[in-house]
Motif scaffolding. Structure first.
Motif, PDB file in Angstrom:
ATOM      1  N   SER A   1       0.831  -1.207   0.000  1.00 59.24           N
ATOM      2  CA  SER A   1       0.000   0.000   0.000  1.00 59.24           C
ATOM      3  C   SER A   1       0.863   1.253   0.000  1.00 59.24           C
ATOM      4  O   SER A   1       0.573   2.228  -0.712  1.00 59.24           O
ATOM      5  CB  SER A   1      -0.918  -0.006   1.233  1.00 59.24           C
TER       6      SER A   1
ATOM      7  N   ASP B   1      -6.980   0.676   3.060  1.00 60.63           N
ATOM      8  CA  ASP B   1      -5.778   1.436   2.717  1.00 60.63           C
ATOM      9  C   ASP B   1      -5.195   0.964   1.397  1.00 60.63           C
ATOM     10  O   ASP B   1      -4.791   1.773   0.553  1.00 60.63           O
ATOM     11  CB  ASP B   1      -4.752   1.303   3.838  1.00 60.63           C
TER      12      ASP B   1
ATOM     13  N   ASP C   1      -6.867  -0.433  -1.035  1.00 67.69           N
ATOM     14  CA  ASP C   1      -7.775  -0.009  -2.093  1.00 67.69           C
ATOM     15  C   ASP C   1      -7.554   1.462  -2.450  1.00 67.69           C
ATOM     16  O   ASP C   1      -7.493   1.821  -3.642  1.00 67.69           O
ATOM     17  CB  ASP C   1      -9.226  -0.228  -1.655  1.00 67.69           C
ATOM     18  N   ALA C   2      -7.392   2.306  -1.434  1.00 74.04           N
ATOM     19  CA  ALA C   2      -7.168   3.731  -1.683  1.00 74.04           C
ATOM     20  C   ALA C   2      -5.825   3.971  -2.373  1.00 74.04           C
ATOM     21  O   ALA C   2      -5.712   4.806  -3.280  1.00 74.04           O
ATOM     22  CB  ALA C   2      -7.237   4.507  -0.374  1.00 74.04           C
ATOM     23  N   SER C   3      -4.797   3.239  -1.947  1.00 78.26           N
ATOM     24  CA  SER C   3      -3.470   3.393  -2.544  1.00 78.26           C
ATOM     25  C   SER C   3      -3.469   2.931  -3.986  1.00 78.26           C
ATOM     26  O   SER C   3      -2.875   3.580  -4.872  1.00 78.26           O
ATOM     27  CB  SER C   3      -2.436   2.610  -1.732  1.00 78.26           C
TER      28      SER C   3
ATOM     29  N   ALA D   1      -5.185   5.488  -6.149  1.00 75.25           N
ATOM     30  CA  ALA D   1      -4.331   6.650  -6.402  1.00 75.25           C
ATOM     31  C   ALA D   1      -3.317   6.356  -7.497  1.00 75.25           C
ATOM     32  O   ALA D   1      -3.065   7.190  -8.378  1.00 75.25           O
ATOM     33  CB  ALA D   1      -3.631   7.066  -5.110  1.00 75.25           C
TER      34      ALA D   1
END
Length: 208
Positions: A105, A138, A140-142, A145
């Motif tokens: 991540s 985390d 998934d968000a990384s 991005a």
């Protein structure tokens, strides 16, 4: 902006590996590889922090200090990830699922920042997560991005040396297309490691 033809297969590979790892962590099922869905229970906090062998590197509460062989806990927040300055211990320490997922991540989030963001984030800025659900979110968000950074790249960016300034690898000296390829390999091999750790945990009955 249309996705450059050279980037399209790498983007598809990234999407496939990301979805496969997310389903391997969160369930409810994952494709076995032949079109058959295999049931997958969501990752638990106990499994997330499971240490299969003595002296693992993991993520730990900052108040507890680093684990065996580590000299510091990297990251921001109440939790940190075991680390040591180069050269690392030899042979390398065995790392937990939490360590591997946190590392993955972090490298995605920081590379995204060093491609289309502030170009300033360090490992000390990335928040380390101490629970399974938070760690999956985390990741998934990384991953999202990093994918956004890929979609921002045109053909000129793919050939640009130093388009990504991520400071913990060779990125500033490499073409962005080569960086994209490398990140896919990171996702594929760490995803496979994480899947194997889940299999090992299940096979031994989940006993700590």
């Amino acid at each position: 902006m249309d996705t450059p033809a050279r980037l399209q297969p790498l983007l598809e590979q990234f999407d496939w590996a990301r979805e496969r790892l997310t389903r391997r962590l969160a369930g409810p099922s994952v494709d076995s590889g032949n079109g058959t869905d295999v049931e997958v229970p969501p990752l638990t906090d106990e499994e997330y922090l499971w240490e299969p062998v003595p002296s693992c590197w993991s993520v730990r509460r900052r108040s507890a200090g680093p684990g065996p062989g580590a000299s510091a806990l990297t990251g921001a927040g109440d939790w940190g990830r075991d680390t040591a300055p180069y050269p690392h211990p030899s042979p390398p320490p065995f790392t937990t699922l939490a360590w591997r997922l946190s590392h993955l991540s972090e490298l995605l989030a920081l590379r995204a920042d060093h491609t289309v963001g502030s170009h300033a984030l360090t490992r000390d800025d990335h928040r380390i997560v101490g629970d399974a659900a938070g760690a999956v979110a985390d990741f998934d968000a990384s991953a999202a991005a990093w994918r956004a950074a890929l979609l921002d790249a045109d053909d000129a960016a793919l050939d640009r040396v130093g388009h990504c300034t991520y400071p913990y690898g060779g990125d500033p000296e490499e073409r962005f297309l080569d960086v994209v390829w490398w990140v896919n390999q990171e996702l594929l091999h760490h995803g496979a490691e994480i899947a194997l750790l889940r299999d090992l945990h299940r096979a031994r009955g989940g006993l700590a």
